[in-house]
Scaffold this motif. Structure first.
Motif, PDB file in Angstrom:
ATOM      1  N   CYS A 115       0.885  -1.176   0.000  1.00 36.71           N
ATOM      2  CA  CYS A 115       0.000   0.000   0.000  1.00 36.71           C
ATOM      3  C   CYS A 115       0.920   1.222   0.000  1.00 36.71           C
ATOM      4  O   CYS A 115       1.687   1.428   0.942  1.00 36.71           O
ATOM      5  CB  CYS A 115      -0.884  -0.017   1.250  1.00 36.71           C
ATOM      6  SG  CYS A 115      -1.668   1.566   1.594  1.00 36.71           S
ATOM      7  N   SER A 170      -2.410  -2.827   3.208  1.00 34.42           N
ATOM      8  CA  SER A 170      -3.647  -2.210   3.707  1.00 34.42           C
ATOM      9  C   SER A 170      -4.636  -3.262   4.180  1.00 34.42           C
ATOM     10  O   SER A 170      -4.482  -4.451   3.901  1.00 34.42           O
ATOM     11  CB  SER A 170      -4.292  -1.403   2.584  1.00 34.42           C
ATOM     12  OG  SER A 170      -4.645  -2.272   1.525  1.00 34.42           O
ATOM     13  N   CYS A 175      -7.875   1.383   4.313  1.00 33.34           N
ATOM     14  CA  CYS A 175      -7.706   1.869   2.936  1.00 33.34           C
ATOM     15  C   CYS A 175      -8.608   3.084   2.713  1.00 33.34           C
ATOM     16  O   CYS A 175      -9.777   3.065   3.074  1.00 33.34           O
ATOM     17  CB  CYS A 175      -8.065   0.761   1.951  1.00 33.34           C
ATOM     18  SG  CYS A 175      -8.147   1.360   0.263  1.00 33.34           S
ATOM     19  N   CYS A 180      -7.874   8.285  -1.710  1.00 29.21           N
ATOM     20  CA  CYS A 180      -6.424   8.115  -1.543  1.00 29.21           C
ATOM     21  C   CYS A 180      -5.660   8.842  -2.653  1.00 29.21           C
ATOM     22  O   CYS A 180      -6.005   8.728  -3.830  1.00 29.21           O
ATOM     23  CB  CYS A 180      -6.085   6.620  -1.578  1.00 29.21           C
ATOM     24  SG  CYS A 180      -4.314   6.319  -1.531  1.00 29.21           S
ATOM     25  N   CYS A 186      -2.457   2.648  -7.347  1.00 30.89           N
ATOM     26  CA  CYS A 186      -2.551   1.692  -6.237  1.00 30.89           C
ATOM     27  C   CYS A 186      -2.450   0.253  -6.763  1.00 30.89           C
ATOM     28  O   CYS A 186      -3.147  -0.125  -7.710  1.00 30.89           O
ATOM     29  CB  CYS A 186      -3.883   1.906  -5.525  1.00 30.89           C
ATOM     30  SG  CYS A 186      -4.301   0.551  -4.441  1.00 30.89           S
TER      31      CYS A 186
HETATM   32  S1  SF4 Z   1      -6.066   3.070  -2.298  1.00 31.69           S
HETATM   33 FE1  SF4 Z   1      -4.419   4.043  -1.139  1.00 31.69          FE
HETATM   34  S2  SF4 Z   1      -4.765   3.374   0.949  1.00 31.69           S
HETATM   35 FE2  SF4 Z   1      -5.934   1.998  -0.343  1.00 31.69          FE
HETATM   36  S3  SF4 Z   1      -4.523   0.293  -0.737  1.00 31.69           S
HETATM   37 FE3  SF4 Z   1      -4.294   1.720  -2.403  1.00 31.69          FE
HETATM   38  S4  SF4 Z   1      -2.552   2.985  -1.815  1.00 31.69           S
HETATM   39 FE4  SF4 Z   1      -3.304   1.980   0.015  1.00 31.69          FE
END
Ligand code: SF4
Length: 670
Positions: A115, A170, A175, A180, A186
Motif C-alpha cells: 500500500c 492495507s 484503505c 487516496c 494503487c
Molecule cells: S487506495 Fe491508497 S490506501 Fe488503499 S490500498 Fe491503495 S494505496 Fe493503500
C-alpha cells in the motif's frame, strides 16, 4: 447449443483438437462426460458437484466448456500449488491448443500488495517493529519503483510473517479508497482492474470467502462478478469457511491499531499526546490478556470456551470495558485534532475506524457477561471461544455450521457453481459413492447434481494395499516401533522413494528416531521441520532412495511420479478428534439433531483425508507401487469395510512378501 456440444466432442475426441495439439494427450470418455456436465451447468446456471479421480483431466474438463461459453470465469482453489499450475501451465497449454488468446489473472488478498500510502506513513515513523526493519523498508521502497504488481511475494528475503508487512499493506478498514492520493497507481486497484478485464480470475478459497462475507454485509466485494464459479479442491471449502463466518478480535490487532493511529497522528501533529493514549490502550489490553493467561494457568496455546473461564462474566468483562474506555479516551483526544497536512484524510478514517471498533468491543463486553447463554433449540449454535498464547489472545464467535451462509449465497447468485475435487464422496452401504456429507456441510443437498468419475488408472494392477497384521494398536506406546519394524524390509527393498505420512508430530518423530537407527544410510531421511516444505521436497527429489517423513501438510497437493514415489506409508487413520471448542459444539449439535457425530462427521472427514493421502501414490498410467496403512482398525472395525470400499481398488494383501515382491518386480507378482 448443439454446436457447443459438437465443439466439446471435437475437442476431447481421440482425433480431436487436444489429441492433435498436445503431446501425450489421451482421450478419455470420462473427461468429455465431465465437460458436458459443466456445459449443462453453465447453460442452466445450476450447481454440480463432480468427483473426478486422479488422471481424469479435471482442469481441462471444466476450463474448456467455461471458455467456450465466453462467460466470466472465477476459479477458486485451496492450494497455491494448484493456482500456480492453472496460471503458469494449464491455461497456457489450452491457449495454444485452442489457438485462442486467454486473458487470465491471479488475484490475491490485500495483505499481499504494497500500500503506497501506508508505506509513506511507515517510512516517516519514529518506531519500527524490529532492528532490521529499516533495511527491509528501504528494500520495499526500492521494490515499489520497479515492480508492476506490488506483490510482496516477488520480493525475495521477506518472510510472510515479517511484522513489517502489516505496516506497508492495507486492510479494508484502513484503505482510503477513492480519496487516496495514490488511488490511480494503487497496486490493489490495479490487480482488481486486471481481474475485471480477464477471461479467467484465479483466487484462493480465503479470498473468495472474504468476498462473500463482505458482499453479505452490504460492502463492495473484492472480486468481479462471475458467471461461472469453479470451486476446485472443493473438499477443503467448508473447513476454511467457518473462520470466515466467525466474528473475532485479537489483543495484538487492537494494540497494532492503537499504535497505527499513534504513528499516523504524529506524522501530522507531532506534539499531541499520542504516545500517552496508545500506551493506555496497550496497558488495558495487557491487563485483559494477563487475566486470560492467569485463568488458563499459563498453558501455552490453549483453546477454550469463554464460559469455562472463571470470572469471565465479571472481571473479564470489566477488564474489556477498561479497554473500551481507553480507546474512547483516545478517540476523544484525536477527534478534535485538525491538521491541514492530512490532505488524504487518514485521521478522519482513523476516527471512523476507532468509533466502529468501540461499538464492536461494547458488543463483546456484553458477550462476555452473557457467555454460556444457550442458543434456541434446533438453531445451529455459535461458539464463543478464545485461543490464548503467550503473545496473543483471539476471541471468536464461530458458527458450528456454514451451510446457511452458503445456501444464502447460492440463492442470491445467478452463476453456474461447479464444485470439484478428487475426493467429495465416501462409499455408501450400497457401494455407491455418497455425497451426503459434502452436500450437507454446504447446504447444497436440494440443488446440486452429483457425478463421479473414477480415476482411469488401473489400480488393481498398478497398486498393492498392504495391511500388516503384527502391529500394536495406534495408541500403544510400542506402535511406532512395530510399524517401523514392519515397513523396514519394504524401505530396504524399494527401488524408488518413500513417503511416510503421519497423523501427528509425535508419531512422525518416533518413526524418524527408529528409522535413523535402523536404516543403513539415515541420510536418506527427509524429516519435516528440518527445513522449509519446498526445500525438503527439492532435497527429496534429488536424493536416491529418499524417505520423506512428514505430517498432515504432505497428505495433499504433492505430485511425485514414477521412481520418485513407489511406497506410501500411512501411520494411522486420520480421524479428527473433537478436541476444540468448535468441534465439541459440533458434536453436541449433531447429537441434538439425532445424527451420529462419528458416522455423519468424523468418518466421512477421515475417509476424504485418507483418500488424499493414498492418492499420492499413483499419478500416471505408468506408475506402480505399494500403500501401507499401519492402523489395525481398517481391518478389525465394522466401519473398516466402508473405509476399504472408499479407497481406489488396489490389490489387497496382508503378506509382507507379496508387497515386497510387487515393489521389486510388479510384472511377476501375482
Ligand atoms: S487506495 Fe491508497 S490506501 Fe488503499 S490500498 Fe491503495 S494505496 Fe493503500
Amino acid at each position: 447449443m448443439a454446436m457447443l456440444q459438437d465443439n466439446l466432442e471435437g475437442i476431447f475426441a481421440p482425433d480431436g483438437v487436444l489429441s492433435q495439439t498436445l503431446k501425450g494427450f489421451r482421450a478419455r470418455p470420462s473427461q468429455l462426460a465431465f465437460a458436458l456436465v459443466v456445459k449443462d451447468a453453465i447453460d442452466n446456471q445450476s450447481t454440480v458437484a463432480v468427483e473426478a479421480g486422479t488422471g481424469t483431466g479435471k482442469t481441462f474438463a471444466y476450463l474448456i466448456p467455461a471458455l467456450i461459453s465466453k462467460r466470466q470465469i472465477t476459479i477458486t482453489t485451496a492450494s497455491k500449488t494448484l493456482q500456480d499450475q492453472l496460471f503458469k501451465k494449464d491455461v497456457k497449454i489450452l491457449s495454444k491448443a485452442l489457438s485462442r488468446k486467454i486473458d487470465v489473472a491471479v488475484l490475491k488478498g490485500r495483505a499481499n500488495y504494497v500500500c503506497r500510502l501506508r508505506l509513506d506513513v511507515t517510512a516517516s515513523s519514529d518506531r519500527l517493529p524490529e532492528a532490521t526493519s529499516g533495511e527491509k523498508l528501504r528494500e520495499i521502497i526500492a521494490f515499489t519503483k520497479t515492480t508492476e504488481t506490488g506483490d510482496l511475494s516477488e520480493l525475495a528475503g521477506l518472510p510472510e510473517t515479517d511484522p513489517l508487512i502489516p505496516l506497508v499493506t492495507s486492510t479494508q478498514r484502513n484503505c482510503l479508497g477513492a480519496k487516496c492520493p495514490h488511488a490511480e497507481k494503487c497496486f490493489v486497484n490495479m490487480a482488481r482492474e486486471r481481474a475485471a478485464e480477464a477471461d479467467i480470475v484465479i483466487v484462493n478459497h480465503h479470498l473468495y470467502l472474504s468476498d462473500l462475507v463482505l458482499k453479505k454485509s452490504g460492502a463492495p466485494g473484492l472480486l468481479p462478478e462471475s458467471e461461472v464459479l469453479v470451486f476446485d479442491e472443493a473438499h477443503k471449502l467448508s473447513d476454511i469457511a467457518s473462520d470466515y463466518f466467525s466474528e473475532s478480535f485479537s489483543v495484538r490487532q487492537l494494540a497494532e491499531f492503537a499504535d497505527d493511529i499513534r504513528r499516523t497522528g504524529k506524522t501530522f501533529f507531532p506534539e499531541g499526546a499520542w504516545d500517552k493514549h496508545a500506551k493506555n490502550v496497550s496497558e488495558a489490553l495487557l491487563a485483559f490478556h494477563d487475566f486470560l493467561r492467569v485463568q488458563t494457568a499459563f498453558v501455552e496455546d490453549v483453546q477454550i470456551e469463554l464460559k469455562e473461564i472463571e470470572d469471565i462474566h465479571t472481571t473479564g468483562a470489566d477488564l474489556l470495558s477498561e479497554v473500551v474506555k481507553a480507546f474512547t479516551d483516545y478517540l476523544n483526544f484525536f477527534e478534535n485534532v485538525e491538521s491541514d497536512k492530512d490532505e488524504a484524510g487518514l485521521l478522519e478514517l482513523a476516527k471512523e475506524n476507532a468509533a466502529d471498533l468501540i461499538s464492536v468491543l461494547r458488543v463483546w463486553v456484553l458477550r462476555l457477561k452473557d457467555a454460556g447463554h444457550k442458543p434456541e433449540k434446533g438453531k445451529a449454535p455459535e461458539v464463543l471461544w478464545a485461543r490464548i498464547t503467550e503473545k496473543n489472545a483471539i476471541l471468536n464467535l464461530t458458527p458450528v455450521s456454514v451451510r446457511e451462509h452458503f445456501k444464502l449465497a447460492r440463492a442470491t447468485s445467478n452463476s453456474a457453481w461447479i464444485f470439484t475435487s478428487a475426493t467429495l464422496s465416501v462409499k455408501g452401504e450400497d457401494g455407491e459413492p455418497n455425497f451426503d456429507f459434502f452436500l450437507h456441510e454446504l447446504g447444497l443437498e436440494d440443488i446440486a447434481e452429483t457425478h463421479t468419475w473414477a480415476s482411469p488408472f488401473d489400480f488393481e494392477n498398478q497398486a498393492f494395499l498392504y495391511l500388516p497384521e503384527d502391529l500394536a494398536d495406534t495408541n500403544d506406546e510400542r506402535f511406532a516401533q512395530t510399524l517401523g519394524k514392519s515397513i523396514l524390509p519394504l524401505l530396504k527393498a524399494n527401488p524408488g522413494k518413500t513417503f511416510i505420512l503421519c497423523t501427528s508430530y509425535e508419531k512422525m518423530n518416533a518413526l524418524a528416531t527408529y528409522l535413523e537407527v535402523m536404516l543403513e544410510n539415515p541420510d536418506v531421511i527427509c524429516l519435516q521441520g528440518t527445513t522449509g516444505k519446498a526445500q525438503l521436497l527439492e532435497r527429496f527429489k534429488e536424493m536416491d532412495g529418499a524417505v520423506l517423513i512428514g505430517s498432515m501438510s504432505f497428505w495433499e497437493g504433492v505430485d511425485m511420479k514414477g521412481e520418485n514415489l513407489r511406497l506410501v506409508v500411512i501411520d494411522k487413520l486420520p480421524f479428527k478428534p473433537f478436541d476444540t471448542p468448535v468441534d465439541r459444539a459440533r458434536e453436541a449439535f449433531l447429537k441434538e439433531q439425532n445424527r451420529s457425530p462419528f458416522m455423519d462427521y468424523q468418518l466421512p472427514v477421515m475417509i476424504m483425508t485418507l483418500r488424499q493421502g493414498v492418492g499420492r501414490l499413483i499419478r500416471s498410467e505408468d506408475d506402480y507401487g505399494v500403500v501401507v496403512i499401519g492402523d489395525n482398525r481398517i481391518a478389525k472395525k465394522g466401519y473398516g469395510k466402508i473405509v476399504r470400499a472408499s479407497l481406489p481398488a488396489m490389490t489387497k494383501t496382508r503378506f509382507l512378501t507379496r508387497a515386497k515382491s510387487f515393489l521389486v518386480d510388479p510384472e511377476n507378482t501375482p
